[in-house]
Scaffold this active site. Sequence first.
Site, PDB file in Angstrom:
ATOM      1  N   GLY A  29      -5.208  30.756 -60.855  1.00  0.00           N
ATOM      2  CA  GLY A  29      -4.321  31.804 -61.367  1.00  0.00           C
ATOM      3  C   GLY A  29      -3.844  32.663 -60.207  1.00  0.00           C
ATOM      4  N   ASN A  30      -3.359  33.853 -60.533  1.00  0.00           N
ATOM      5  CA  ASN A  30      -2.789  34.708 -59.482  1.00  0.00           C
ATOM      6  C   ASN A  30      -3.801  35.065 -58.394  1.00  0.00           C
ATOM      7  OD1 ASN A  30      -0.243  34.834 -60.660  1.00  0.00           O
ATOM      8  ND2 ASN A  30      -0.782  36.580 -61.942  1.00  0.00           N
ATOM      9  N   VAL A  31      -5.019  35.445 -58.798  1.00  0.00           N
ATOM     10  CA  VAL A  31      -6.018  35.884 -57.809  1.00  0.00           C
ATOM     11  C   VAL A  31      -6.481  34.705 -56.960  1.00  0.00           C
ATOM     12  CG1 VAL A  31      -8.291  36.933 -57.486  1.00  0.00           C
ATOM     13  CG2 VAL A  31      -6.781  37.794 -59.277  1.00  0.00           C
ATOM     14  N   ASP A  52      -8.627  24.064 -60.827  1.00  0.00           N
ATOM     15  CA  ASP A  52      -8.343  24.748 -62.088  1.00  0.00           C
ATOM     16  C   ASP A  52      -8.492  23.746 -63.224  1.00  0.00           C
ATOM     17  OD1 ASP A  52      -6.798  27.648 -62.674  1.00  0.00           O
ATOM     18  OD2 ASP A  52      -6.646  26.172 -64.302  1.00  0.00           O
ATOM     19  N   ARG A  65     -12.534  46.064 -68.625  1.00  0.00           N
ATOM     20  CA  ARG A  65     -13.042  44.813 -68.029  1.00  0.00           C
ATOM     21  C   ARG A  65     -14.164  44.236 -68.894  1.00  0.00           C
ATOM     22  NH1 ARG A  65     -12.452  48.382 -63.552  1.00  0.00           N
ATOM     23  NH2 ARG A  65     -10.831  47.725 -62.099  1.00  0.00           N
ATOM     24  N   ASN A 102     -15.347  35.275 -70.620  1.00  0.00           N
ATOM     25  CA  ASN A 102     -15.549  34.939 -69.210  1.00  0.00           C
ATOM     26  C   ASN A 102     -16.987  34.517 -68.865  1.00  0.00           C
ATOM     27  OD1 ASN A 102     -12.891  35.417 -68.953  1.00  0.00           O
ATOM     28  ND2 ASN A 102     -13.036  37.201 -67.619  1.00  0.00           N
ATOM     29  N   VAL A 112     -15.485  36.788 -58.543  1.00  0.00           N
ATOM     30  CA  VAL A 112     -14.363  37.724 -58.652  1.00  0.00           C
ATOM     31  C   VAL A 112     -14.048  38.015 -60.133  1.00  0.00           C
ATOM     32  CG1 VAL A 112     -11.934  38.114 -57.989  1.00  0.00           C
ATOM     33  CG2 VAL A 112     -13.421  36.826 -56.467  1.00  0.00           C
ATOM     34  N   ASN A 155     -14.157  39.066 -64.057  1.00  0.00           N
ATOM     35  CA  ASN A 155     -14.611  40.311 -64.701  1.00  0.00           C
ATOM     36  C   ASN A 155     -15.309  40.066 -66.027  1.00  0.00           C
ATOM     37  OD1 ASN A 155     -14.056  42.659 -63.145  1.00  0.00           O
ATOM     38  ND2 ASN A 155     -11.861  42.293 -63.410  1.00  0.00           N
ATOM     39  N   ASP A 165     -11.983  48.117 -54.317  1.00  0.00           N
ATOM     40  CA  ASP A 165     -11.968  49.527 -54.733  1.00  0.00           C
ATOM     41  C   ASP A 165     -11.818  50.439 -53.518  1.00  0.00           C
ATOM     42  OD1 ASP A 165     -12.282  48.844 -57.416  1.00  0.00           O
ATOM     43  OD2 ASP A 165     -14.462  48.759 -57.242  1.00  0.00           O
ATOM     44  N   ARG A 175      -8.240  50.433 -52.312  1.00  0.00           N
ATOM     45  CA  ARG A 175      -7.363  51.313 -53.112  1.00  0.00           C
ATOM     46  C   ARG A 175      -7.536  52.765 -52.679  1.00  0.00           C
ATOM     47  NH1 ARG A 175      -8.512  47.831 -58.465  1.00  0.00           N
ATOM     48  NH2 ARG A 175      -6.740  46.435 -58.193  1.00  0.00           N
ATOM     49  N   HIS A 225     -18.154  47.966 -60.761  1.00  0.00           N
ATOM     50  CA  HIS A 225     -16.696  47.853 -60.657  1.00  0.00           C
ATOM     51  C   HIS A 225     -16.093  48.308 -61.986  1.00  0.00           C
ATOM     52  CE1 HIS A 225     -12.807  46.517 -59.470  1.00  0.00           C
ATOM     53  NE2 HIS A 225     -12.765  45.483 -60.277  1.00  0.00           N
TER      54      HIS A 225
HETATM   55  C1  LMR Z   1      -8.970  44.972 -60.439  1.00  0.00           C
HETATM   56  O1  LMR Z   1      -9.653  45.975 -60.224  1.00  0.00           O
HETATM   57  O2  LMR Z   1      -7.795  44.880 -60.089  1.00  0.00           O
HETATM   58  C2  LMR Z   1      -9.585  43.805 -61.140  1.00  0.00           C
HETATM   59  O3  LMR Z   1     -10.903  44.082 -61.520  1.00  0.00           O
HETATM   60  C3  LMR Z   1      -8.790  43.355 -62.300  1.00  0.00           C
HETATM   61  C4  LMR Z   1      -8.666  44.378 -63.403  1.00  0.00           C
HETATM   62  O4  LMR Z   1      -8.427  43.945 -64.546  1.00  0.00           O
HETATM   63  O5  LMR Z   1      -8.742  45.575 -63.167  1.00  0.00           O
END
Ligand code: LMR
Length: 307
Positions: A9-11, A32, A88, A95, A118, A120, A148, A151, A175
């Site tokens: 997928g994207n990640v 996948d 999440r 998941n 990775v 969630n 985190d 960010r 997280h």
């Molecule tokens: C994130 O922090 O970007 C990931 O855990 C994906 C999400 O759904 O927040």
Amino acid sequence: MKVTVVGAGNVGATCADVLAYREIANEVVLLDIKEGVAEGKALDIWQKAPINLYDTRTIGSTNDYEKTAGSDVVVITSGLPRKPGMSRDDLISTNAGIVKTVTENVIKHSPEAILIIVSNPLDVMTYQAHISSKFPRTRVIGMAGILDTARYRAFLAEELNVSPKDIQAVLMGGHGDTMVPLPRYTTVGGIPVTELVDAEKLEAIIERTKFGGGELVKLMGTSAWYAPGSAAAQMVEAIVRDQRRVFPVCIKLEGEYGIDDCYLGVPVILGKNGVEKVIELDLDKDEKELLATSRKHVLEVMAVLDK
Ligand code: LMR
């Protein structure tokens, strides 16, 4: 070095792309369950090699784990992303089963691999992979702290109008909304952040960081991928190049910080054996309380998994 990324997928695709163009591994297998998707994305990344000048071989596989055999590191990104309005933790029922099956398949073919989770809800999916693999805790680690912290660093760089390269920070805990940013351990080119940003602004940045994933889900209708995929690739790089980088990662705590029953983000040294050392910070009373709250929340979600 051979690295497998499960989930195209994207990640997963972003992670494979970073691993390839930065030549972090000689071979990257992207796997996948959806017919043709991993083959297509791996081929696309390979066709970019003559343009971006790298020689990492990228190979796709539709659920054929034989192709992943002998991987040094396996990144597990499988599972559903969030939709707006979801936490999440809402992803656990879907998941957990996916991460369990993927882990069982991966370890059959790569019994010595280091697993980076990775999917969630991150801390509990790390728990799932740990119990499914029975690997030592140092080889089953979750990616969240780098994301985190990135960010938090990006928001601070924006606020101060400085390069994100010069912001150093550490963030602990689960997280989720209970994550524990640590302004006391945040510096800007060596200067304590508290000398550059006033308390109110810093608090707003910390709050924005805690909900940083949700902010993106709201904007895009699905979970983020560029920063999560790059963060996972940075962990792979630290391991395959034995860089001994200091990063926050999710790991089962065994007595550190007085905790021995929970998977939480803590600063570690990351090298060729996975987690080489868990670093114990001397937290103050407030920080300890925040970490305790985070632990309580992760334990509640772990209990859901146990059931
Ligand atoms: C994130 O922090 O970007 C990931 O855990 C994906 C999400 O759904 O927040």
